[in-house]
Design an enzyme around this catalytic site. Structure first.
Site, PDB file in Angstrom:
ATOM      1  N   HIS A 131      -6.477   2.671   0.442  1.00  0.00           N
ATOM      2  CA  HIS A 131      -6.228   3.027   1.846  1.00  0.00           C
ATOM      3  C   HIS A 131      -7.083   4.275   2.048  1.00  0.00           C
ATOM      4  CE1 HIS A 131      -3.217   3.587   5.402  1.00  0.00           C
ATOM      5  NE2 HIS A 131      -4.170   4.524   5.522  1.00  0.00           N
ATOM      6  N   HIS A 169      -8.881   7.587   2.445  1.00  0.00           N
ATOM      7  CA  HIS A 169      -8.301   8.934   2.472  1.00  0.00           C
ATOM      8  C   HIS A 169      -9.385   9.953   2.176  1.00  0.00           C
ATOM      9  CE1 HIS A 169      -7.870   7.153  -1.539  1.00  0.00           C
ATOM     10  NE2 HIS A 169      -8.118   8.363  -2.023  1.00  0.00           N
ATOM     11  N   CYS A 222       0.839  -1.203   0.000  1.00  0.00           N
ATOM     12  CA  CYS A 222       0.000   0.000   0.000  1.00  0.00           C
ATOM     13  C   CYS A 222       0.876   1.257   0.000  1.00  0.00           C
ATOM     14  CB  CYS A 222      -0.906  -0.023   1.230  1.00  0.00           C
ATOM     15  SG  CYS A 222      -1.810   1.511   1.472  1.00  0.00           S
ATOM     16  N   HIS A 260      -4.263   0.865   8.249  1.00  0.00           N
ATOM     17  CA  HIS A 260      -4.649   0.482   6.893  1.00  0.00           C
ATOM     18  C   HIS A 260      -6.102   0.019   6.876  1.00  0.00           C
ATOM     19  CE1 HIS A 260      -4.311  -0.739   2.744  1.00  0.00           C
ATOM     20  NE2 HIS A 260      -5.000  -1.830   3.079  1.00  0.00           N
ATOM     21  N   ASN A 264     -13.673   9.284  -1.869  1.00  0.00           N
ATOM     22  CA  ASN A 264     -14.079   8.409  -2.955  1.00  0.00           C
ATOM     23  C   ASN A 264     -14.045   6.979  -2.432  1.00  0.00           C
ATOM     24  OD1 ASN A 264     -14.236  10.584  -4.782  1.00  0.00           O
ATOM     25  ND2 ASN A 264     -12.035  10.456  -5.197  1.00  0.00           N
ATOM     26  N   GLY A 266     -14.843   6.213  -7.623  1.00  0.00           N
ATOM     27  CA  GLY A 266     -13.618   6.729  -8.230  1.00  0.00           C
ATOM     28  C   GLY A 266     -12.378   6.539  -7.380  1.00  0.00           C
ATOM     29  N   THR A 277      -8.971   5.181  -6.231  1.00  0.00           N
ATOM     30  CA  THR A 277      -7.846   4.546  -6.936  1.00  0.00           C
ATOM     31  C   THR A 277      -6.779   4.023  -5.990  1.00  0.00           C
ATOM     32  OG1 THR A 277      -6.703   6.663  -7.230  1.00  0.00           O
ATOM     33  CG2 THR A 277      -8.179   5.967  -9.001  1.00  0.00           C
TER      34      THR A 277
HETATM   35  P1  5GP Z   1      -8.612   8.550  -5.049  1.00  0.00           P
HETATM   36  O1  5GP Z   1      -8.767   8.610  -6.546  1.00  0.00           O
HETATM   37  O2  5GP Z   1      -8.296   7.151  -4.584  1.00  0.00           O
HETATM   38  O3  5GP Z   1      -9.733   9.169  -4.290  1.00  0.00           O
HETATM   39  O4  5GP Z   1      -7.376   9.467  -4.708  1.00  0.00           O
HETATM   40  C1  5GP Z   1      -6.060   9.016  -4.710  1.00  0.00           C
HETATM   41  C2  5GP Z   1      -5.197  10.244  -4.722  1.00  0.00           C
HETATM   42  O5  5GP Z   1      -3.908   9.865  -4.325  1.00  0.00           O
HETATM   43  C3  5GP Z   1      -5.091  10.921  -6.079  1.00  0.00           C
HETATM   44  O6  5GP Z   1      -5.546  12.272  -5.971  1.00  0.00           O
HETATM   45  C4  5GP Z   1      -3.602  10.837  -6.399  1.00  0.00           C
HETATM   46  O7  5GP Z   1      -3.131  12.003  -7.032  1.00  0.00           O
HETATM   47  C5  5GP Z   1      -2.981  10.640  -5.041  1.00  0.00           C
HETATM   48  N1  5GP Z   1      -1.752   9.854  -5.041  1.00  0.00           N
HETATM   49  C6  5GP Z   1      -1.546   8.656  -5.651  1.00  0.00           C
HETATM   50  N2  5GP Z   1      -0.313   8.205  -5.386  1.00  0.00           N
HETATM   51  C7  5GP Z   1       0.284   9.143  -4.599  1.00  0.00           C
HETATM   52  C8  5GP Z   1       1.573   9.234  -4.006  1.00  0.00           C
HETATM   53  O8  5GP Z   1       2.430   8.351  -4.125  1.00  0.00           O
HETATM   54  N3  5GP Z   1       1.839  10.348  -3.266  1.00  0.00           N
HETATM   55  C9  5GP Z   1       0.904  11.335  -3.095  1.00  0.00           C
HETATM   56  N4  5GP Z   1       1.270  12.384  -2.355  1.00  0.00           N
HETATM   57  N5  5GP Z   1      -0.322  11.268  -3.632  1.00  0.00           N
HETATM   58  C10 5GP Z   1      -0.630  10.188  -4.376  1.00  0.00           C
HETATM   59 ZN    ZN Z   2      -2.422   1.278   3.661  1.00  0.00          ZN
END
Ligand code: 5GP
Ligand code: ZN
Length: 114
Positions: free
Chosen positions: A98, A100, A5, A47, A87, A93, A95
């Protein structure tokens, strides 16, 4: 922590991030692909894969996340307003698996989301 992760790796300082807030339970860091002048990800350090996976005894972490968001909104001068986004799952949506919370601000945000 989950070995594969990326957000757990950020918690463990195994991969770098610009960390802007930290407590025992919660970490916040700037999003690598910001969608607004302020785009911060707030995560419980534990996690938890997604919002729907939060166990009863982990619900207090949502309070910790809430406290983090209020403090960050103040720290990043978001008195004009901001948005908090979670999300959840494929249709939501999500991605990164974990949980957030996106804290977005610094510009007028559109609605509804896509
Ligand atoms: P989700 O689409 O899951 O709601 O948001 C995931 C977010 O994590 C995205 O906005 C993406 O830009 C961010 N993200 C993905 N990998 C990393 C990373 O390694 N470091 C940071 N700081 N942000 C990340
Ligand atoms: Zn995690």
């Amino acid at each position: 922590m989950a070995r594969d992760c990326i957000f757990c790796k950020i918690v463990e300082r195994e991969i770098p991030a610009e960390i802007v807030y930290e407590t025992e339970d919660v970490l916040a860091f700037t999003d690598a692909n910001p969608q607004a002048p302020v785009h911060i990800l707030v995560i419980p350090k534990a996690h938890i894969p997604d919002f729907n996976s939060i166990e009863q005894e982990q619900l207090y972490l949502l309070s910790s996340v809430g406290a983090a968001i209020q403090e960050l909104a103040n720290k990043f001068s978001l008195a004009d307003g901001y948005r908090v986004v979670n999300n959840c799952g494929e249709n939501g949506g999500q991605t990164v698996a974990h949980i957030h919370f996106h804290l977005l601000g610094g510009r007028k945000l559109g609605w509804p989301p896509g």
